[in-house]
Design an enzyme around this catalytic site. Structure first.
Site, PDB file in Angstrom:
ATOM      1  N   LYS A 112       0.742  -1.050   0.054  1.00 13.34           N
ATOM      2  CA  LYS A 112      -0.137  -0.052  -0.086  1.00 13.34           C
ATOM      3  C   LYS A 112       0.903   1.464   0.032  1.00 13.34           C
ATOM      4  O   LYS A 112       0.468   2.229  -0.683  1.00 13.34           O
ATOM      5  CB  LYS A 112      -0.862  -0.219   1.106  1.00 13.34           C
ATOM      6  CG  LYS A 112      -1.762  -1.183   1.523  1.00 13.34           C
ATOM      7  CD  LYS A 112      -3.020  -1.234   0.337  1.00 13.34           C
ATOM      8  CE  LYS A 112      -4.088  -2.086   0.863  1.00 13.34           C
ATOM      9  NZ  LYS A 112      -3.814  -3.589   0.828  1.00 13.34           N
TER      10      LYS A 112
HETATM   11  C1  LIG Z   1      -4.527  -4.840   0.701  1.00 17.83           C
HETATM   12  C2  LIG Z   1      -3.759  -6.111   0.662  1.00 17.83           C
HETATM   13  C3  LIG Z   1      -4.035  -7.212  -0.038  1.00 17.83           C
HETATM   14  C4  LIG Z   1      -5.124  -7.024  -1.281  1.00 17.83           C
HETATM   15  O1  LIG Z   1      -5.026  -5.900  -2.266  1.00 17.83           O
HETATM   16  P1  LIG Z   1      -6.086  -5.497  -3.178  1.00 17.83           P
HETATM   17  O2  LIG Z   1      -5.574  -4.430  -3.937  1.00 17.83           O
HETATM   18  O3  LIG Z   1      -7.032  -5.019  -2.158  1.00 17.83           O
HETATM   19  O4  LIG Z   1      -6.892  -6.677  -3.878  1.00 17.83           O
HETATM   20  C5  LIG Z   1      -3.206  -8.253  -0.144  1.00 17.83           C
HETATM   21  N1  LIG Z   1      -2.081  -8.378   0.505  1.00 17.83           N
HETATM   22  C6  LIG Z   1      -1.663  -7.161   1.463  1.00 17.83           C
HETATM   23  C7  LIG Z   1      -0.802  -7.438   2.230  1.00 17.83           C
HETATM   24  C8  LIG Z   1      -2.567  -6.196   1.366  1.00 17.83           C
HETATM   25  O5  LIG Z   1      -2.233  -5.005   2.358  1.00 17.83           O
END
Ligand SMILES: *Cc1c(COP(=O)(O)O)cnc(C)c1O
Length: 467
Positions: A112
């Site tokens: 993120k």
């Molecule tokens: C947010 C997240 C996901 C999922 O990603 P999306 O874009 O919501 O599909 C997978 N793994 C981790 C560690 C995350 O923080």
């Protein structure tokens, strides 16, 4: 570049407009009116560029005149300069076909950060010569919250209200949010699941009592700018593995469908993508939708991969819109009926459009543990449970000979230490950049799972803004 809503009736906006807006006023999500595309030569010319330069080149067509190219490069240098690895998103090789794309070298240890470090700077850039004040309202299954708070803590003109489902995020995830003590940061632990929290955030965007007073914006992956920033690492990995002359496949641990949708965008822009594998845990609505066309939400089961404990994946709407012929009004009807019944059937056009690039796989708890052990036993690589779900899906997927498979490593294993230690008997070490996380004081408010309680909480603390 102009952006249109997936539900056909909100006004078209430029990049600045969609970045500050988040959700469209008709409840839809913004997508570019048309996909920009790169020629083979342009893609080949990306090879070997430093990440921040590659990022500026890939993103410029989406930003258009809202930010000059020189300025954009300053912003990408600043955003990615905070990463703990010089390559920002380094690739690691497991064996002759399997690769790992490490996306967790940012300040809060999950992918993120790649988008949110930039988004924080974009907000500031777009607000600096205006009298507007932004009220960010978000729901997090764990990682968006910490990454967004890190990106905006202490900034003027921005307040952030972050809802997390009480007791359903890991301790590291919670501490990374609640130990940031700043006057503009408001953490809320809410009763219920992530889906409940996300539904409240969506409702606030449609609540004129709130939107008439506050300039409410989103940091969830409903915000287009986040997806745009994620398109970059598909290109970065692709050119390292031989694109545009060779096809590449990606396996993506998926929750809200943002990360894997960014891979779809990269393919639309000309990156030769053989396959995008949507990897889910037992909360497998997307696996069912892609493999059988049945998009119906069941209850959410808590797992060791909490950031994927999601049933209603906001960004899936962007795929259904684009792959289904871009009919906004039909999309609005389809989504309204889904919101009422929590179930829908994909149309044939949507199914065929999705099947052209996507396949899916699901990993249960045992398979997730097995994938963590596979990486440890074969490669002495410690991976987190989310990444393990992606790796499980990657190992199950049959590809034409010579096509490399890249699993996206979405979180640092230390973010989910107890689950990793249980699986492989090794305790992952928190990197020094998170500092004294366990000693820091925490601050958060607890609210019942009702929209009214959240709206009142926000209204009492947010700063009104001209729109
Ligand atoms: C947010 C997240 C996901 C999922 O990603 P999306 O874009 O919501 O599909 C997978 N793994 C981790 C560690 C995350 O923080």
């Amino acid at each position: 570049m102009e952006y249109v809503s997936t539900r056909g009736s909100a006004p078209a906006l430029d990049f600045r407009g969609v970045t500050l807006a988040g959700l469209a006023s008709d409840g839809g999500l913004y997508v570019p009116r048309a996909w920009p595309s790169f020629s083979k030569d342009e893609i080949a010319a990306l090879a070997g560029l430093p990440y921040a330069e590659l990022a500026a080149k890939v993103m410029q067509p989406f930003i258009g005149e809202c930010i000059a190219p020189d300025r954009l490069l300053e912003l990408t240098n600043q955003a990615y300069g905070r990463f703990a690895h010089k390559a920002v998103t380094p690739l690691k090789q497991f064996d002759e076909t399997q690769w790992l794309l490490e996306l967790f070298h940012g300040p809060t240890l999950a992918f993120k950060d790649v988008a949110l470090q930039l988004l924080g700077l974009l907000f500031e850039e777009f607000l600096k010569n205006s009298d507007q004040h932004l009220t960010i309202v978000g729901a997090t299954s764990g990682d968006t919250g910490s990454a967004a708070i890190d990106a905006v803590a202490g900034r003027d003109k921005i307040d952030i209200f972050m809802l997390h489902p009480k007791g359903r995020v890991s301790e590291v995830q919670r501490r990374q949010m609640t130990s940031v003590i700043a006057p503009n940061v408001h953490n809320i632990a809410i009763e219920g699941s992530f889906d409940d929290a996300q539904a409240m955030v969506k409702r606030m965007f449609a609540d004129t009592a709130m939107t008439d007073r506050f300039r409410i914006s989103a940091v969830n992956s409903i915000n287009w700018a986040r997806l745009m920033a994620q398109v970059v690492y598909y290109f970065a990995a692709g050119v390292q593995l031989g694109a545009p002359h060779r096809k590449v496949a990606f396996s993506v641990p998926t929750g809200n469908f943002g990360d894997v949708f960014a891979g779809y965008v990269a393919a639309k822009m000309g990156l030769p993508v053989e396959r995008l594998v949507v990897a889910t845990n037992v909360n497998d609505i997307l696996h069912r939708a892609i493999s059988t066309g049945d998009y119906s939400a069941h209850g959410v089961t808590p797992t060791d991969a909490p950031s994927m404990d999601i049933q209603v994946s906001s960004n899936f709407e962007r795929l259904l819109f684009d792959a289904g012929g871009r009919d906004g009004l039909a999309m609005a009807d389809q989504m309204k009926s889904f919101e009422a019944s929590k179930a829908m059937q994909l149309t044939n056009t949507q199914r065929d459009g999705a099947a052209a690039l996507f396949t899916s796989a699901r990993a249960d708890a045992g398979q997730t543990v097995d994938a963590m052990r596979w990486a440890w036993d074969n490669c002495r690589e410690v991976i987190d449970p989310h990444t393990a779900i992606g790796l499980h899906a990657a190992l199950e997927t049959k590809l034409p000979a010579g096509v490399p498979m890249v699993t996206l490593a979405t979180a640092h294993p230390a973010k989910f230490g107890p689950a990793v230690e249980k699986a492989i008997g090794e305790k992952p070490v928190l990197p020094p950049r998170v500092g004294d996380l366990y000693e820091r004081e925490e601050a958060f408010s607890e609210l019942p799972g009702t929209y009214e309680a959240v709206a009142e909480f926000v209204a009492e603390r947010a700063t009104p803004s001209p729109l």
